[in-house]
Design a protein around this motif. Structure first.
Motif, short mmCIF file in Angstrom:
data_model
loop_
_atom_site.label_atom_id
_atom_site.label_comp_id
_atom_site.label_asym_id
_atom_site.label_seq_id
_atom_site.Cartn_x
_atom_site.Cartn_y
_atom_site.Cartn_z
N ARG A 192 39.03 12.68 7.77
CA ARG A 192 39.18 13.38 6.52
C ARG A 192 40.28 14.33 6.74
O ARG A 192 41.43 14.45 5.75
N LYS A 193 40.44 15.27 7.79
CA LYS A 193 41.27 16.14 7.98
C LYS A 193 42.64 15.64 8.02
O LYS A 193 43.72 16.22 7.71
N LYS A 194 42.89 14.36 8.92
CA LYS A 194 44.12 13.85 8.87
C LYS A 194 44.63 13.29 7.46
O LYS A 194 45.73 13.49 7.27
N SER A 253 30.28 18.88 11.39
CA SER A 253 31.81 19.31 11.74
C SER A 253 32.56 18.88 12.89
O SER A 253 33.73 18.89 13.00
N ASP A 254 32.03 18.00 13.86
CA ASP A 254 32.63 17.53 14.93
C ASP A 254 32.48 15.93 14.90
O ASP A 254 32.82 15.30 15.80
N LYS A 310 34.91 13.65 10.02
CA LYS A 310 35.59 14.79 9.37
C LYS A 310 37.11 14.85 10.11
O LYS A 310 37.74 15.23 9.20
N ARG A 311 36.93 14.56 11.44
CA ARG A 311 38.56 14.45 11.71
C ARG A 311 39.12 13.48 11.03
O ARG A 311 40.56 13.79 10.85
N LYS A 369 39.18 8.13 0.79
CA LYS A 369 39.33 9.66 0.54
C LYS A 369 38.21 10.25 -0.63
O LYS A 369 37.49 11.21 -0.27
N GLN A 371 43.96 14.76 4.63
CA GLN A 371 44.50 15.84 3.90
C GLN A 371 45.59 16.54 4.01
O GLN A 371 46.21 17.09 3.32
N LYS A 372 46.11 16.06 5.21
CA LYS A 372 47.41 16.80 5.62
C LYS A 372 48.58 16.39 4.73
O LYS A 372 48.72 15.39 4.33
N ASN A 413 31.14 15.25 2.04
CA ASN A 413 31.75 16.26 3.01
C ASN A 413 30.52 17.17 3.26
O ASN A 413 30.67 17.73 4.44
#
Length: 143
Positions: free
Chosen positions: A138-140, A130-131, A135-136, A118, A142-143, A125
Motif C-alpha cells: 500500500r505504501k508503495k 503495520s508490518d 501495508k508495505r 488501492k 501511495q508514493k 487499512n
C-alpha cells in the motif's frame, strides 16, 4: 518548319477520331505541342502519315503499335503490383491496429485491477498490521 493545328481542328478537317490522333502521338508518329493549354499537332506529319498509309498498313506501323501495347501492358502490370503491395501494407496496418487495441484493453484491465487493489487496501487499512506485506505494498502505491 512545322505547321501546328489543334487536335480539335484536325478532327474536323481530316474527319478522323480524336483518339486516333492521340494514339498516333503516343506511337511517336508525330509530335504534339501545347499552345495555351490546347494540344496541337504538326499538320504536315498528319498528311505524311496519310500518304504512307494509303498503300496499306505497314509492318513498321504494326511493330510500333505492338510495342506501344507491350509498354502499356508493362505499365499496367507495374500498377497492379503497386496496388498489391499497398493492399499488403494496409493489411499489416490493420493487424498492427488490432494488436494495439488488444494492448490498450489489457492496460485498461490492469489499471482497473490496480485501482480496485488501492481501494481495497484503503478500506482495510484499519485491519492491516503495520508490518504486513499488504501495508508495505500500500505504501508503495501511495508514493
Amino acid at each position: 518548319m512545322p505547321k501546328w493545328i489543334s487536335v480539335e481542328k484536325a478532327v474536323i478537317k481530316y474527319h478522323i477520331e480524336k483518339e486516333a490522333i492521340l494514339l498516333w502521338v503516343e506511337m511517336g508518329q508525330f509530335p504534339m505541342l501545347y499552345i495555351d493549354n490546347v494540344p496541337n499537332v504538326d499538320e504536315e506529319c498528319i498528311l505524311e502519315l496519310f500518304r504512307r498509309s494509303k498503300a496499306g498498313i505497314t509492318a513498321e506501323y504494326i511493330d510500333t503499335l505492338e510495342q506501344l501495347c507491350i509498354d502499356k501492358t508493362m505499365v499496367c502490370e507495374k500498377y497492379a503490383h503497386i496496388i498489391q503491395l499497398k493492399e499488403k501494407e494496409i493489411q499489416l496496418q490493420k493487424e498492427i491496429n488490432t494488436l494495439i487495441n488488444e494492448i490498450q484493453a489489457a492496460m485498461k484491465r490492469q489499471n482497473e485491477r490496480i485501482r480496485d487493489l488501492k481501494k481495497a487496501i484503503g478500506e482495510n487499512n484499519n485491519v492491516i498490521r503495520s508490518d504486513s506485506w499488504i501495508k508495505r505494498l500500500r505504501k508503495k502505491f501511495q508514493k
